[in-house]
Design an enzyme around this catalytic site. Sequence first.
Site, short mmCIF file in Angstrom:
data_model
loop_
_atom_site.label_atom_id
_atom_site.label_comp_id
_atom_site.label_asym_id
_atom_site.label_seq_id
_atom_site.Cartn_x
_atom_site.Cartn_y
_atom_site.Cartn_z
N LYS A 58 0.83 -1.20 0.00
CA LYS A 58 0.00 0.00 0.00
C LYS A 58 0.87 1.25 0.00
O LYS A 58 0.64 2.19 -0.78
CB LYS A 58 -0.91 0.01 1.23
CG LYS A 58 -1.67 1.33 1.42
CD LYS A 58 -2.39 1.38 2.75
CE LYS A 58 -1.52 1.85 3.88
NZ LYS A 58 -1.58 3.30 4.11
N ASN A 59 1.87 1.28 0.87
CA ASN A 59 2.66 2.49 1.04
C ASN A 59 3.58 2.77 -0.14
O ASN A 59 4.22 3.82 -0.18
CB ASN A 59 3.48 2.41 2.33
CG ASN A 59 2.61 2.58 3.56
OD1 ASN A 59 1.54 3.17 3.49
ND2 ASN A 59 3.06 2.06 4.69
N CYS A 77 -5.14 8.21 9.77
CA CYS A 77 -5.23 7.65 11.12
C CYS A 77 -4.82 8.67 12.17
O CYS A 77 -3.88 9.44 11.98
CB CYS A 77 -4.32 6.43 11.24
SG CYS A 77 -4.95 4.96 10.40
N ARG A 111 1.90 14.29 12.96
CA ARG A 111 2.49 14.15 11.64
C ARG A 111 2.42 15.44 10.83
O ARG A 111 1.79 15.51 9.79
CB ARG A 111 1.80 13.00 10.88
CG ARG A 111 2.01 11.66 11.52
CD ARG A 111 1.65 10.52 10.63
NE ARG A 111 0.21 10.36 10.50
CZ ARG A 111 -0.38 9.36 9.84
NH1 ARG A 111 0.36 8.47 9.23
NH2 ARG A 111 -1.68 9.26 9.77
N ASP A 118 4.97 0.61 12.09
CA ASP A 118 3.76 -0.04 11.57
C ASP A 118 3.63 -1.49 12.01
O ASP A 118 2.61 -2.14 11.72
CB ASP A 118 3.73 0.04 10.05
CG ASP A 118 3.27 1.40 9.54
OD1 ASP A 118 2.83 2.22 10.38
OD2 ASP A 118 3.32 1.64 8.33
N ARG A 122 -8.22 -0.26 4.95
CA ARG A 122 -7.37 0.76 4.34
C ARG A 122 -6.00 0.18 3.96
O ARG A 122 -5.35 0.69 3.04
CB ARG A 122 -7.16 1.94 5.29
CG ARG A 122 -8.36 2.86 5.45
CD ARG A 122 -8.01 4.08 6.27
NE ARG A 122 -6.79 4.69 5.77
CZ ARG A 122 -5.72 4.97 6.51
NH1 ARG A 122 -5.71 4.69 7.80
NH2 ARG A 122 -4.66 5.53 5.98
#
Length: 417
Positions: free
Chosen positions: A22-23, A116, A121, A304, A397
């Site tokens: 995903k990232n 999230c 951030r 993560d 997600r």
Amino acid sequence: MDKMIVQGGQQLNGKVKTSGAKNSALKVLFATILAEGKHVFKNVPRLKDVESTANLLQSLGLETEWNSDELIVHSKKLTSVEAHYDLVRKMRASILCLGPMLAKYGEAVVSLPGGCAIGSRPIDLHLEAMKALGAEVILKDGYVHAKAKKLKGAHFLFENVTVGGTENMMMAASLAEGTTVLENVAKEPEIVDLAEYLNRMGAKISGFGTSVMKIEGVEKLKAAEHSVMPDRIEAGTLLIAGAITGGEVTVESCNPVHLESLILKLRESGFRVETDKTSVTVFPLKEWEAVDITTAPYPLFPTDLQAQFMALMSLAQGTSVISETVFENRFMHVQELMRLGADITPKSRVAVVRGKPKGLSGAPVMATDLRASASLVLAGLTAKGETQVSRIYHLDRGYEKLENKLSALGAKISRKE
């Protein structure tokens, strides 16, 4: 609202394939803004965040379509340079349309992002980086307004390591006039994947995967094809699923090098872990030792995987100390794990986990973010009785059909409205 129903006590065994990252997928999709034409991506996971990215690109004037396992982006001249709040609020990575739009079209209006709630951030480093390339940047009414007639190469030192900031700068500098040197950049595998795609498009980027990157600006980029790298976080989550249930699980279609920090900690805890070029296997262990972890940028232990590893440590022999240095609010899963019987004391950015080898007990719990939801599913796999995990839209997600993959390994898990 969907829930995940997990019946604990089933040992997981077998082989499971990792989906695309995903990232990484999100970043290469945003790179399509830089070059008109047909971009073809393979190994793209079908996730909510990918869908949100496609919707955002469509709102800017691009076209996207799925063709079997390929995601195709038909990049055209943008019809808008404004990324609206309604789209950006769903996903933190949306800020990554800033650099490409600014570089290609000289203007970008991007809503401050969502995602999230695991920490502030801030995007100041993104904005400072754009200013270093010569852009005028102001914040107004919740939007970033950036303009530049032509970006110019610069020497920029990131005050802190930032994955998103590095990626935004890589894309923007690819079309800047002159050479850009970036110091203290992120070294994550996803950075390397993006750099490789940009170079395939005609960019001249070197030094990726190290702390200093050099980007020689080019006048034009072209559309290209790319296969997205395997998802190292999903692979790590599946390995921990095997470990926590005392089973033998082989995670295929992954890169073991990307998982070295996790593998090291699993072995330190007592697990036998074997690797080959594209797979990792964890072997059964009835009792494992508590070990400490500290999250940090790659190649150290990933934030993560912190929540998932905490679930594993909640059943270990002894006490572990888990330190979170990346995000200031990433212990929201602690209270939910405690509902299952875990003995955890959170102290700001440190959590003390006293292992309970006799096990946890099923209970209704609530996911608070993407990785927290995975940790609760993992804990539920081993808890006595039934665990109901609500708000699993967080899970969707970042994990492609996780319940199907776990079921194929022997878990009793299902989705319920």
